[in-house]
Design an enzyme around this catalytic site. Structure first.
Site, PDB file in Angstrom:
ATOM      1  CB  ALA A  98      -0.817  -0.112   1.043  1.00  0.00           C
ATOM      2  CG  ASP A  99       3.677   2.785   2.911  1.00  0.00           C
ATOM      3  OD1 ASP A  99       2.581   4.047   3.287  1.00  0.00           O
ATOM      4  OD2 ASP A  99       4.376   2.477   3.908  1.00  0.00           O
ATOM      5  N   PRO A 100       4.105   2.086  -1.333  1.00  0.00           N
ATOM      6  CG  PRO A 100       4.948  -0.431  -2.100  1.00  0.00           C
ATOM      7  CD  PRO A 100       4.405   0.678  -0.886  1.00  0.00           C
TER       8      PRO A 100
END
Length: 749
Positions: free
Chosen positions: A517-519
């Site tokens: 989810a972060d990248p």
């Protein structure tokens, strides 16, 4: 702020023409982003039709706003997706090629069979997911394809800004390694990890936990949050237990620790737990599915799920907003085929000359800024000696000298930036930042909304300082809605969005898929930001870009909602099984932690696997010749494959299967993925003044004319204070000395 459900007045990418020849979610999502931002996107399907048509409503979602190809047309951007080696790039337009391996290295052009599952094994992430006494788990939902699509859109818009002639090469294997390996390769280099095989499958604890009526997810990002969690579960006695204050200690005493957590969580409903956790500002979330997310008050308030054009299913809205409004796609109407005027190619990197103030923290915000810096922007990372980027402490040895410079996560995601420190709680520090804002092109941050608002630096405050700036805000849950002030990290929004719901053992709890989810949030935000800058180039006016981390994750989990509303079937956890593949799994071979991944997508691949295994029953059962017959027996097939693989060498067997045309891979050790023959390009040796020489992952794609991504090493705290405060903020040496003497800027936390 304007009504976010309203449409923006004019498409940001009006006049930009894109031709997309995609085969998977990756290319299709890249085209969808550009269409959502107003480009004219022409979909040219491969011979025999687009493979995603077999997935019905998902294809309808990803192709919305595009029009079919009328034949040869001239374009500003080509997005091309290949099963193997990308073709030659045509002279002229920006070309973005997506393929399994890229065009460099030993594997392109070999016709090597692959699936998303074998890529997850090949890149190493498979061995990071699951529990020690069971098999490694894949991440559900094919997350790397979505991130690759967002990266493709980012690369395309960078190329347009840089002069209109460039090529980007996006390998799905490299994106997989970057998206879900959690930088353990950097950690192994820092610590000098032994090459002895180790079991790396460990669940975060606490993570997804049972409640009286469902599941709740936690993510503790600091020692303070862990201490508050012990108070939350009514176990203050554990505060004095030093062993439980560490991840390793909680692993060592997992049964005892988990029993203490579950004794409390199972006595309370999910809603009760979330309410109490919010009082402590502990990141927490309900663990939602493709059905339950539709009833969540926050997504309802933000109007995030909308009906498709036929009214037969629901899908996510555009996951970013411009000046408080979600963008509208350009009408999918026939256009002309006249030649496109293109400026000559500019020298240097495409974002050269762009100044970015980076207040980003952890992975998502820092990754967005690193993408911009790697593509040529002058990115100035701003921390405080009172509040350093939390990524600096992850994995660092608190007993080591300058421990804050050894955090492997920070080192992995902060290339090519200059860095200063400013205490923004002091008026003098805030004044310096305001001076810098007045001369910047971009201000980027991913705090909870209250942080910037308390500083007087919401959009109105920033715009008053610089009407032409583009401000990118990346709060976890957005700037409006009942969850706007909730703190959230990748794990939090993975729990919230449904990504956890489809990752896990068939009879086990939901599992976090290791951070994609972060990248995804970072790449999505970068594409939106470049679309806003494209518009600013035409109007001279600044813009607020809102790119919530949760909405990027909800987009990555789109297929769950689409399928649930189209068919009434809610996808769940199936271990390593997936629609369209049978058998598919990972099987223990000879040797410690030696696993073989096999993924059969076609009847021909099944016939080749059957011939190699020589199992009599597979020849005798005629039903196994078809996908439906194999799918009905996939658990039995797994057991038979496990018995067969247990006496074999994983590497030799994988090569034998690949030569026969069967997608297969050894589940690689993610600690040493920098030695992988097809991934070495993604790691560059960096000389760091504290960590020393270390091989670090860089941006996971190649770009025309870039021989090396790492120009500046990840910065030490406040490394460029004097240079930047003089050059950018206009301060004299005496004024800088005064700020240092008063602790407003410095180089030690």
């Amino acid at each position: 702020m304007a009504d976010e459900s309203a449409e923006s007045a004019e498409p940001l990418l009006a006049g930009l023409r894109v031709v997309e020849t995609s085969r998977s979610v990756a290319g299709a999502y890249a085209g969808r982003i550009l269409a959502d931002c107003g480009a004219e996107v022409i979909l040219r399907e491969p011979e025999g039709g687009h493979p995603l048509r077999a997935r019905g409503p998902l294809f309808a979602f990803l192709s919305a706003g595009k029009r079919p190809s009328p034949g040869d047309v001239d374009a500003d951007v080509l997005i091309r997706e290949w099963d193997d080696l990308p073709g030659p790039a045509p002279a002229g337009p920006v070309t973005v090629d997506i393929s399994p391996w890229g065009s460099a290295g030993p594997w392109p052009g070999q016709g090597r069979p692959w699936t998303d599952f074998t890529l997850q094994a090949e890149c190493g992430s498979l061995r990071l997911r699951g529990v020690p006494d069971s098999y490694p788990l894949m991440a559900g939902g094919r997350p790397a394809e979505w991130v690759a699509g967002a990266l493709a859109a980012t690369a395309a818009l960078a190329g347009v800004r840089g002069g209109g002639t460039a090529r980007a090469d996006i390998p799905l294997l490299g994106v997989n390694a970057y998206v879900t390996n959690l930088f353990v390769d950097a950690l192994s280099t820092l610590t000098g990890a032994s090459r002895e095989p180790v079991v790396m499958r460990r669940r975060l604890s606490p993570s997804v936990e049972p409640t009286a009526d469902g599941w709740v997810g936690f993510n503790l990002a600091s020692a303070q949050q862990l201490q508050d969690f012990m108070i939350l579960i009514e176990r203050p006695d554990l505060l004095e237990d030093q062993e439980l204050s560490t991840h390793a200690g909680r692993y060592a005493r997992e049964k005892e620790w988990t029993a203490a957590v579950h004794a409390w969580t199972t006595r309370h409903t999910t809603a009760e737990i979330l309410e109490r956790a919010a009082l402590f500002r502990i990141p927490a979330s309900p663990v939602l599915s493709g059905a339950t997310i539709l009833r969540d008050p926050h997504v309802v308030a933000r109007g995030f799920y909308v009906d498709d054009a036929t009214g037969t299913f629901k899908h996510p809205a555009v996951p970013f907003l411009f000046d408080g409004r979600r963008p509208r796609a350009a009408p999918a109407e026939p256009g002309g085929s006249e030649p496109r005027p293109r400026p000559g190619k500019a020298g240097g990197l495409p974002l050269a000359g762009l100044r970015v103030l980076d207040l980003g923290t952890w992975w998502a915000g820092s990754f967005t800024a690193t993408l911009l810096a790697s593509l040529g922007a002058d990115v100035i990372k701003i921390e405080s000696t009172r509040r350093i980027d939390g990524a600096r402490v992850l994995g660092g040895d608190p007993s080591a000298e300058q421990w804050w410079e050894r955090g492997y996560f920070f080192l992995g995601i902060n290339h090519n930036k200059r860095a200063i420190t400013l205490d923004l709680t002091q008026p003098e520090g805030l004044d310096v930042l305001k001076t810098m804002i007045a001369g910047a092109d971009v201000l980027l941050e991913n705090f909870a909304p209250r942080v910037m608002e308390n500083l007087g630096l919401d959009w109105d405050g920033v715009r008053a300082l610089n009407p032409s700036i583009v401000m990118l805000r990346m709060p976890a849950f957005g700037l409006t809605g009942p969850l706007r002030d909730r703190v959230g990290y990748a794990q939090t929004v993975e729990q919230y969005s449904g990504l956890c719901w489809v990752t896990g053992y068939p009879d086990g709890p939901p599992v976090n898929p290791s951070g994609p989810a972060d990248p995804m949030g970072g790449a999505n935000a970068a594409a939106a930001l470049l679309a806003a800058l494209h518009r600013r180039a035409a109007t001279g006016q600044g813009m607020l870009v809102e790119a919530p981390l949760a909405e990027a994750a909800l987009t990555m989990a789109a297929e769950q909602v689409i399928e649930a509303t189209a068919t009434g079937v809610v996808p769940g956890r199936a271990g390593n099984h997936a629609p369209g593949f049978a058998p598919q799994g990972v099987y223990r071979c000879e040797g410690a932690e030696s696993w073989l991944a096999i993924s059969v997508a076609t009847d021909a691949q099944w016939a080749a696997l059957r011939a190699i295994t020589g199992l009599p029953r597979w020849h005798e059962d005629a039903s196994l010749a078809t996908y439906d017959g194999r799918k009905a027996q996939e658990d039995l097939l797994d057991r038979e494959l496990q018995d067969w693989a247990s006496t074999r060498r994983a590497g030799q067997t994988a090569e034998e299967l690949l030569r026969a045309g069967v997608p297969a891979a050894v589940a690689a050790d993610p600690r040493f993925i920098h030695d992988h023959p097809q991934l070495g390009w993604m790691f560059e040796e960096v000389g760091h003044p504290v960590a020393g020489k270390i091989r670090l992952p860089v941006v996971p794609f190649a770009y025309d004319g870039v021989a090396s991504w790492s120009v500046l090493p990840p910065p030490t705290l406040g490394r460029d204070n004097r240079e930047v405060l003089s050059e950018v903020a206009g301060l004299s040496p005496a004024e800088i000395d005064d700020l240092i003497a008063r602790g407003i800027c410095g180089t030690h936390p």
